[in-house]
Design an enzyme around this catalytic site. Structure first.
Site, PDB file in Angstrom:
ATOM      1  NE  ARG A  75      -3.494  -2.522   0.167  1.00 51.32           N
ATOM      2  CZ  ARG A  75      -3.052  -3.646  -0.390  1.00 51.32           C
ATOM      3  NH1 ARG A  75      -1.972  -3.647  -1.152  1.00 51.32           N
ATOM      4  NH2 ARG A  75      -3.699  -4.773  -0.235  1.00 51.32           N
ATOM      5  CB  SER A 100      -8.618  -1.791   4.515  1.00 50.43           C
ATOM      6  OG  SER A 100      -8.930  -3.140   4.326  1.00 50.43           O
ATOM      7  CD  GLU A 155      -5.655   0.406   2.297  1.00 56.71           C
ATOM      8  OE1 GLU A 155      -5.388  -0.505   3.111  1.00 56.71           O
ATOM      9  OE2 GLU A 155      -6.285   0.195   1.239  1.00 56.71           O
TER      10      GLU A 155
END
Ligand SMILES: Cc1cc2nc3c(=O)[nH]c(=O)nc-3n(C[C@H](O)[C@H](O)[C@H](O)COP(=O)(O)OP(=O)(O)OC[C@H]3O[C@@H](n4cnc5c(N)ncnc54)[C@H](O)[C@@H]3O)c2cc1C
Length: 312
Positions: free
Chosen positions: A180, A229, A300
């Site tokens: 990520r 998420s 995130e």
């Protein structure tokens, strides 16, 4: 046009003023963009971008599936690449001397469309993208991934513009892509990318995608607006949802923003949640996890405030 910033550069696409962003994000909340621009094609974007005044705050919006827009909105120009920059093309088929095919996609193309284009062409490698909402540009920025695959695994290179409108070709190595994370220099944007894929049976690809999507439907709260998420998994130790659960935050809420019962790293908008509710919930959960485990979770999702990205 208002007089907050210098007049906008030439544009063949569309420029909207005071444009609501909620409907352009998967969380379906937040305020207005002072201006929202979409483009006819890449040349239109390059011209606009290169001539945009340095003092004008700018933000590139892909599918809006990883961003929370503040209730106060954004006081600059939002560049929407999903309208005019969404072409996907087979650049090089598999053939003698070419064991891999090369697929070209513009940054505004949807990652789902990319996955399905590969399936149609009998090309494997992009199955994991089938259930990830958003655009190719957003997936590059996030190094999006699922089910053991990440976009860096299939990326050959990406074309980016620096703040002066100069073009640069960047590889996964130069972008230092990892979980990520992609190190795109500040103020640069992705315009297009090339992917490598291997030939496979289209029916096998379809079944793999079906299995992935079934898993998503059974484990994720897809009936409510969400941004997937909320927090990244820490590099070691328990994953984010386990930490959230252990801190007793499954089902926690602020106004109509709630931690999903089904997957507690997914935060949902149960109706008319405001971005302020969601921001408070994110902070509340992060603080509870820290108090319980000593681990500070990193978000995130991004937070777009009036002048640009902000820290939650
Ligand atoms: C139901 C659901 C499930 C999800 N599952 C997953 C999953 O399994 N794996 C995963 O990794 N993610 C997942 N996500 C999160 C999200 O879909 C991905 O991170 C996605 O790649 C974000 O793309 P986007 O186009 O929507 O980005 P946006 O939300 O539009 O933007 C995200 C960031 O990228 C920047 N950006 C976008 N385009 C460009 C560009 N062309 N150039 C420069 N910067 C750009 C934006 O400025 C912003 O900072 C999920 C989200 C939802 C809602």
């Amino acid at each position: 046009m208002g007089s907050l910033f210098p007049p906008p550069p030439p544009l063949a696409g569309l420029l909207l003023e005071n444009c609501p962003l909620a409907g352009r994000t998967t969380w379906r909340m937040g305020g207005l963009a002072r201006w929202l621009v979409s483009f006819r094609d890449i040349e239109d974007l390059v011209l606009f971008w290169g001539n945009l005044s340095r003092e004008t705050p700018r933000f590139v919006l892909g599918g809006g599936s990883n961003i929370l827009v503040a209730d106060a909105g954004f006081q600059g120009v939002v560049l929407d690449l999903t309208r005019g920059l969404n072409r996907i093309q087979l650049q090089q088929p598999v053939g003698p001397g070419n064991p891999e095919a090369i697929l070209y996609a513009e940054a505004g193309a949807s990652t789902r469309a990319l996955a399905h284009a590969c399936r149609h062409l009998g090309l494997s490698g992009a199955e994991f993208l089938a259930g990830i909402p958003g655009s190719v540009g957003g997936a590059l920025v996030m190094n999006a991934g699922a089910f053991g695959g990440e976009i860096k695994d299939i990326l050959i290179d990406a074309l980016a513009l620096d703040p002066d409108g100069e073009r640069h070709v960047l590889t996964p190595d130069t972008l230092k892509m990892r979980y990520r994370h992609t190190q795109l220099p500040l103020g640069w944007i992705f315009v297009s990318a090339r992917f490598r894929l291997i030939p496979a049976d289209a029916e096998v690809i379809r079944k793999t995608m079906q299995r992935f999507n079934h898993h998503r439907r059974t484990t994720q709260p897809l009936a409510h607006p969400t941004a997937g998420s909320t927090f990244k998994n820490p590099s070691q130790g328990p994953c984010a949802w386990k930490l959230i659960e252990a801190a007793g935050m499954r089902g926690a809420s602020v106004g109509q923003a709630r931690v999903s019962e089904k997957h507690c790293n997914f935060f949902i908008n149960t109706g008319q949640a405001s971005a302020t509710d969601m921001t408070c919930l994110v902070r509340k959960v992060r603080d509870a996890v820290f108090a319980h485990s000593g681990i500070r979770l990193e978000t995130e999702v991004g937070l777009l405030g009036p002048l640009g990205l902000e820290v939650f």
